[in-house]
Enzyme design. Sequence first.
Site, mmCIF file in Angstrom:
data_model
loop_
_atom_site.group_PDB
_atom_site.id
_atom_site.type_symbol
_atom_site.label_atom_id
_atom_site.label_comp_id
_atom_site.label_asym_id
_atom_site.label_seq_id
_atom_site.Cartn_x
_atom_site.Cartn_y
_atom_site.Cartn_z
ATOM 1 N N CYS A 154 -50.235 56.857 -13.873
ATOM 2 C CA CYS A 154 -50.429 55.882 -14.991
ATOM 3 C C CYS A 154 -51.566 54.955 -14.950
ATOM 4 O O CYS A 154 -51.959 54.685 -13.756
ATOM 5 C CB CYS A 154 -49.110 55.026 -15.205
ATOM 6 S SG CYS A 154 -47.855 56.043 -15.638
ATOM 7 N N GLY A 187 -53.510 59.325 -17.073
ATOM 8 C CA GLY A 187 -52.260 59.791 -17.758
ATOM 9 C C GLY A 187 -52.699 60.313 -19.036
ATOM 10 O O GLY A 187 -53.269 59.555 -19.922
ATOM 11 N N ASN A 232 -47.336 50.697 -13.415
ATOM 12 C CA ASN A 232 -48.007 51.857 -12.864
ATOM 13 C C ASN A 232 -47.382 51.814 -11.434
ATOM 14 O O ASN A 232 -47.368 50.798 -10.645
ATOM 15 C CB ASN A 232 -49.647 51.795 -12.592
ATOM 16 C CG ASN A 232 -50.110 52.931 -11.745
ATOM 17 O OD1 ASN A 232 -50.918 52.651 -11.146
ATOM 18 N ND2 ASN A 232 -49.267 54.066 -11.758
ATOM 19 N N GLY A 233 -46.595 52.966 -10.843
ATOM 20 C CA GLY A 233 -46.100 53.054 -9.463
ATOM 21 C C GLY A 233 -44.767 53.701 -9.697
ATOM 22 O O GLY A 233 -44.498 54.350 -10.758
ATOM 23 N N CYS A 255 -52.664 53.249 -1.439
ATOM 24 C CA CYS A 255 -52.666 54.778 -1.302
ATOM 25 C C CYS A 255 -53.830 55.616 -0.969
ATOM 26 O O CYS A 255 -55.063 55.080 -1.988
ATOM 27 C CB CYS A 255 -52.023 55.242 -2.849
ATOM 28 S SG CYS A 255 -51.971 57.152 -2.868
ATOM 29 N N TYR A 301 -58.173 61.649 -4.770
ATOM 30 C CA TYR A 301 -58.131 62.331 -6.045
ATOM 31 C C TYR A 301 -57.953 61.571 -7.457
ATOM 32 O O TYR A 301 -58.442 61.760 -8.381
ATOM 33 C CB TYR A 301 -56.912 63.356 -5.924
ATOM 34 C CG TYR A 301 -56.399 64.055 -7.274
ATOM 35 C CD1 TYR A 301 -57.466 65.108 -7.716
ATOM 36 C CD2 TYR A 301 -55.256 63.743 -7.947
ATOM 37 C CE1 TYR A 301 -57.164 65.634 -8.961
ATOM 38 C CE2 TYR A 301 -55.147 64.208 -9.035
ATOM 39 C CZ TYR A 301 -55.767 65.013 -9.616
ATOM 40 O OH TYR A 301 -55.564 65.654 -10.795
ATOM 41 N N SER A 320 -62.790 66.101 -9.132
ATOM 42 C CA SER A 320 -62.953 65.200 -7.527
ATOM 43 C C SER A 320 -63.667 65.798 -6.567
ATOM 44 O O SER A 320 -63.676 65.111 -5.550
ATOM 45 C CB SER A 320 -61.474 64.698 -7.388
ATOM 46 O OG SER A 320 -60.440 65.844 -7.503
ATOM 47 N N ASP A 363 -62.454 71.173 -2.356
ATOM 48 C CA ASP A 363 -61.369 71.039 -3.308
ATOM 49 C C ASP A 363 -60.841 69.545 -2.528
ATOM 50 O O ASP A 363 -60.973 69.451 -1.469
ATOM 51 C CB ASP A 363 -60.558 71.883 -3.468
ATOM 52 C CG ASP A 363 -59.768 71.737 -4.994
ATOM 53 O OD1 ASP A 363 -59.911 70.808 -5.521
ATOM 54 O OD2 ASP A 363 -58.773 72.646 -5.224
ATOM 55 N N ASP A 364 -60.002 68.866 -3.422
ATOM 56 C CA ASP A 364 -59.591 67.735 -2.914
ATOM 57 C C ASP A 364 -58.134 67.954 -2.057
ATOM 58 O O ASP A 364 -57.721 67.219 -1.411
ATOM 59 C CB ASP A 364 -59.113 66.540 -4.003
ATOM 60 C CG ASP A 364 -58.563 67.385 -5.305
ATOM 61 O OD1 ASP A 364 -57.324 67.639 -5.194
ATOM 62 O OD2 ASP A 364 -59.226 67.760 -6.259
ATOM 63 N N CYS A 372 -43.835 62.286 -1.407
ATOM 64 C CA CYS A 372 -44.225 60.805 -1.539
ATOM 65 C C CYS A 372 -43.139 60.030 -2.505
ATOM 66 O O CYS A 372 -42.523 60.650 -3.470
ATOM 67 C CB CYS A 372 -45.441 61.135 -2.554
ATOM 68 S SG CYS A 372 -45.943 59.308 -2.939
ATOM 69 N N CYS A 411 -51.672 53.799 2.806
ATOM 70 C CA CYS A 411 -50.503 54.850 3.004
ATOM 71 C C CYS A 411 -51.295 56.189 3.258
ATOM 72 O O CYS A 411 -51.935 56.381 2.536
ATOM 73 C CB CYS A 411 -49.625 54.523 1.903
ATOM 74 S SG CYS A 411 -48.281 55.826 1.790
ATOM 75 N N CYS A 459 -47.553 60.971 2.830
ATOM 76 C CA CYS A 459 -47.524 62.454 2.464
ATOM 77 C C CYS A 459 -47.891 63.405 3.440
ATOM 78 O O CYS A 459 -47.866 64.591 3.568
ATOM 79 C CB CYS A 459 -48.201 62.909 1.032
ATOM 80 S SG CYS A 459 -49.572 61.913 0.870
#
Length: 486
Positions: A8, A36, A111-112, A247, A253, A294, A356-357, A393, A445, A448
């Site tokens: 978002c 978004g 957002n989160g 993050c 990305y 990206s 690629d990302d 995640c 962070c 993932c």
Amino acid sequence: MSGIHEECGVFGVVCGRRQNVADTVFYGLYALQHRGQESCGIAVNDDGYLRCYKQAGLVGEVLSPPVRAALGEGNMAVGHVRYGTTGGSDVRNAQPIMVNHKNGRMALVHNGNIANARQLRAELEEKGAIFHTASDTEIIAYLITRERLKSDCIEEAVRRAVRRLQGAYSLIVMSPTKLIAVRDPHAFRPLCCGKTEDGYIVASESCALDAVGAAFVRDIRAGEMLVFDRKGPRSLTLGGKCRPTPCIFEYIYFARPDSVLDGISVHEARKRAGAILAKAYPVQADVVVGVPDSGIDAALGYAQASHIPYGVGLVKNKYIGRTFIEPASSLRENAVRIKLNAVKSAVAGKRVVLIDDSIVRGTTIGRIVRLLKEAGAKQVHLRVTAPPFLFPCHYGTDIDSKENLIACKYSAEEIAKIAGADSLGYFPLGKLNRLAPFPRGVRACRACFDGKYPTRVFEGGKRDKFEQKLGMFSGGQGGNTAKEEQ
Ligand code: SF4
């Protein structure tokens, strides 16, 4: 292109005099559209009267001139763009969330992702709360409202409410007289502040400040609450421990390359990622091609570091929005061809390095490799600017199941084979801090990739199939969902 959807975006404006604030939010949201594309909305505060419009669709379609005119003038406004996870596309989950309570009205954008949303919702429902949406943002709104009835001021209510939250939240709360921006104590999601001629802007990314001609002031700090009211801006702390863990995937990305997040340029971070990949996985090749969008910046970085020429080998159709209907499975191959096409003259007869990302399920990248080979590429060497996804995640993406992560099942060599690539190199996990060099005391962070979660992980925190269908807890992040793979 190959794995995660955007999250978002939030935007807020406060100004000294009554004016067309809906237009300002509109342009800010336009700049945040990449975060978004499912729904969007604006709430305008006209001297304490709050008006809101939100709907499914893109900013340019939903927030048309007549809609903005109907929102009218005001001295504050907030806006939101949302990407919901599968099933979470119900317009009822669109934001801003509006609340009426006995002390006034409130608009909230988020957002989160709240990691303990399920537990909080169960606890509140047991005490009689009734929720109207499947979004975790409504839980935040409920908590703030409940505290507001017991607090002297909205900022105290916000502070008390967010103490109950675990996870990622960049919030903007608008009361009749105040605009309040909050970033969680881990600062998972970005949030920054800018200055206009007669007021202030708060936005998810600095590109939105640029879009409305605001000068960047600074990023909102981990665990900080910025309050804008008649007294001007004030910085307060949420209290408790702050340990910033922004993050890392925002840089790889999510964010726009022209944004600067927490002092680090996204474009430069991606270029560094490409250069690091070039050193880690050198290869004899004729051209470096990035998967739009990206992968482009990283492809430039790879080309510069390796001295292999950069080429535009793939072109993306910019006009495919969220309304694009995926074809039946037998025609899914075409979905990639409609979104992307190879530039034959750039790749035919050449050994291509393809950047690629990320790779989530591995299906899309296989189709892109095939596109290049059908266009005449002799070899395709795949380089990925993220390490392998190995863990879910809990802070906003729908990297939510190991079963969907190809890297949990196969080695890099096996994935290269499955994708039809001649080699595959993932970004080295140990070099992530060089991609985004944060100051001392800040460690991004990367859970993932390495499974080291910065917060407590709640058992049963992931959605079951029923909840996924209902879009529950797809929430405020607008579902920074695993990038779609056709
Ligand atoms: S787990 Fe991955 S995607 Fe989620 S916040 Fe951490 S780095 Fe970002």
